[in-house]
Enzyme design. Structure first.
Site, mmCIF file in Angstrom:
data_model
loop_
_atom_site.group_PDB
_atom_site.id
_atom_site.type_symbol
_atom_site.label_atom_id
_atom_site.label_comp_id
_atom_site.label_asym_id
_atom_site.label_seq_id
_atom_site.Cartn_x
_atom_site.Cartn_y
_atom_site.Cartn_z
ATOM 1 N N SER A 28 23.289 -29.076 18.133
ATOM 2 C CA SER A 28 24.530 -29.849 18.075
ATOM 3 C C SER A 28 25.778 -28.969 18.126
ATOM 4 O O SER A 28 26.864 -29.473 18.443
ATOM 5 C CB SER A 28 24.538 -30.718 16.816
ATOM 6 O OG SER A 28 24.401 -29.911 15.668
ATOM 7 N N THR A 29 25.661 -27.677 17.824
ATOM 8 C CA THR A 29 26.828 -26.788 17.914
ATOM 9 C C THR A 29 26.910 -26.179 19.322
ATOM 10 O O THR A 29 27.993 -26.183 19.936
ATOM 11 C CB THR A 29 26.753 -25.675 16.847
ATOM 12 O OG1 THR A 29 26.278 -26.232 15.625
ATOM 13 C CG2 THR A 29 28.114 -25.044 16.613
ATOM 14 N N ALA A 84 22.324 -21.664 15.153
ATOM 15 C CA ALA A 84 21.320 -21.088 14.243
ATOM 16 C C ALA A 84 21.246 -21.975 13.006
ATOM 17 O O ALA A 84 22.179 -22.719 12.701
ATOM 18 C CB ALA A 84 21.698 -19.669 13.856
ATOM 19 N N GLY A 96 15.335 -22.762 15.407
ATOM 20 C CA GLY A 96 14.210 -23.620 15.764
ATOM 21 C C GLY A 96 14.227 -24.968 15.081
ATOM 22 O O GLY A 96 13.300 -25.760 15.242
ATOM 23 N N GLY A 97 15.325 -25.224 14.336
ATOM 24 C CA GLY A 97 15.463 -26.546 13.731
ATOM 25 C C GLY A 97 15.360 -27.641 14.790
ATOM 26 O O GLY A 97 14.842 -28.726 14.547
ATOM 27 N N GLY A 98 15.849 -27.325 15.971
ATOM 28 C CA GLY A 98 15.795 -28.298 17.070
ATOM 29 C C GLY A 98 14.553 -28.154 17.935
ATOM 30 O O GLY A 98 14.411 -28.822 18.955
ATOM 31 N N GLU A 104 14.499 -20.259 23.347
ATOM 32 C CA GLU A 104 15.717 -19.595 22.850
ATOM 33 C C GLU A 104 15.496 -18.088 22.697
ATOM 34 O O GLU A 104 16.387 -17.291 23.025
ATOM 35 C CB GLU A 104 16.128 -20.207 21.510
ATOM 36 C CG GLU A 104 16.669 -21.621 21.669
ATOM 37 C CD GLU A 104 16.937 -22.344 20.367
ATOM 38 O OE1 GLU A 104 17.786 -23.241 20.365
ATOM 39 O OE2 GLU A 104 16.304 -22.028 19.352
ATOM 40 N N LYS A 122 25.834 -22.416 7.128
ATOM 41 C CA LYS A 122 24.637 -21.713 7.615
ATOM 42 C C LYS A 122 24.546 -20.273 7.100
ATOM 43 O O LYS A 122 23.525 -19.618 7.263
ATOM 44 C CB LYS A 122 24.630 -21.681 9.154
ATOM 45 C CG LYS A 122 24.812 -23.024 9.842
ATOM 46 C CD LYS A 122 23.549 -23.825 9.832
ATOM 47 C CE LYS A 122 23.631 -25.129 10.601
ATOM 48 N NZ LYS A 122 23.601 -25.017 12.029
HETATM 49 C C1 5RP Z 1 17.243 -25.316 18.144
HETATM 50 C C2 5RP Z 1 17.998 -24.356 17.338
HETATM 51 C C3 5RP Z 1 19.412 -24.700 17.028
HETATM 52 O O1 5RP Z 1 20.239 -23.786 17.629
HETATM 53 C C4 5RP Z 1 19.588 -24.695 15.552
HETATM 54 O O2 5RP Z 1 18.660 -25.626 14.993
HETATM 55 C C5 5RP Z 1 20.995 -25.068 15.128
HETATM 56 O O3 5RP Z 1 21.284 -26.370 15.536
HETATM 57 P P1 5RP Z 1 22.604 -27.120 15.110
HETATM 58 O O4 5RP Z 1 23.738 -26.415 15.754
HETATM 59 O O5 5RP Z 1 22.393 -28.530 15.608
HETATM 60 O O6 5RP Z 1 22.676 -27.094 13.603
HETATM 61 O O7 5RP Z 1 17.549 -23.319 16.952
HETATM 62 O O8 5RP Z 1 15.909 -24.912 18.278
#
Ligand code: 5RP
Length: 225
Positions: A28-29, A84, A96-98, A104, A122
């Site tokens: 999302s960022t 991140a 890897g949250g996403g 990546e 973060k």
């Molecule tokens: C996806 C990721 C994202 O970059 C990470 O989860 C951060 O995401 P967000 O900006 O939505 O908090 O590693 O695999």
């Protein structure tokens, strides 16, 4: 929060100049970074080519008219901007949250300049409060899961709509609820050596610049400076 993410993403786009090959992160960022590049392409005639870190980001980039290359068409990437989930003071992080950690990391490694865009929540003293994503092959995934259980890593198989989450590379993700990672290097080595593990979300010392958006403005952290 959305506004902070947008500020970080837009700021990161200022590092991009004509002729660059750019790595486009996921999340999302990073989304705002990609949107801003799309705007600059259209309004300023910015000339770039890009590689992406997920099918989601590829879709977004195509919709914005950003020319894409396959990762194997490039020898090196001038700059990659990604999000991140956690970042410590030694520039180690969890990603890897996403669910895009494998692509990546593949894109991060040949990048000359690697930037993360995050909001201030973060930044952590020690990694591990965020569950560490580990991408595993589907064959024998339960074997890997049991090894994590035995090691006391509190694994959970990531689900989506009640089914195991499938990454773009058609693997599963096991999230480890470690609470604290006192030695990220040692854990990365251990996971690197485990059969069945494709990649893990520890990105130790890879990033060189972290753009942090906070309530009081933007902060730019640079490694070795
Ligand atoms: C996806 C990721 C994202 O970059 C990470 O989860 C951060 O995401 P967000 O900006 O939505 O908090 O590693 O695999």
């Amino acid at each position: 929060m959305e506004n902070l993410k947008e500020q970080a993403g837009v700021r990161a786009a200022q590092y991009v100049t004509d002729g660059m090959t750019v790595g486009l992160g996921t999340g999302s960022t990073a989304y705002y970074f990609v949107q801003e590049l799309g705007r600059r392409l259209k309004e300023e005639g910015l000339q770039i080519k890009a590689v992406t870190t997920s099918s989601r980001t590829s879709k977004q980039a195509r919709e914005l008219g950003i020319p894409l290359l396959d990762i194997d068409e490039v020898e090196s990437i001038d700059l990659t901007v990604d999000g991140a989930d956690e970042v410590d003071k030694d520039f180690n992080g969890i990603k890897g949250g996403g669910g895009a950690l494998l692509m990546e990391k593949v894109v991060a490694l040949p990048s000359q300049h690697y930037i993360w865009v995050v909001d201030e929540t973060k930044l952590v003293n020690q990694l591990g409060a965020f569950k560490l994503p580990v991408e595993v092959v589907r064959y024998g995934a339960k074997q890997v899961f049991r090894r994590f259980e035995k090691a006391g890593y509190r694994p959970s198989l990531r689900l989506q709509d009640g089914q195991p989450y499938l990454t773009d590379m058609q693997n599963f993700i096991i999230d480890l609820d470690l609470k604290a990672i006192p030695d990220p290097e040692a854990l990365a080595l251990e996971l690197d050596q485990m059969v069945g593990v494709v990649e893990h979300g520890l990105f130790n010392g890879l990033v060189d610049t972290v753009i942090v958006a906070g309530q009081t403005g933007l902060q730019i952290l640079e490694k070795n400076k």
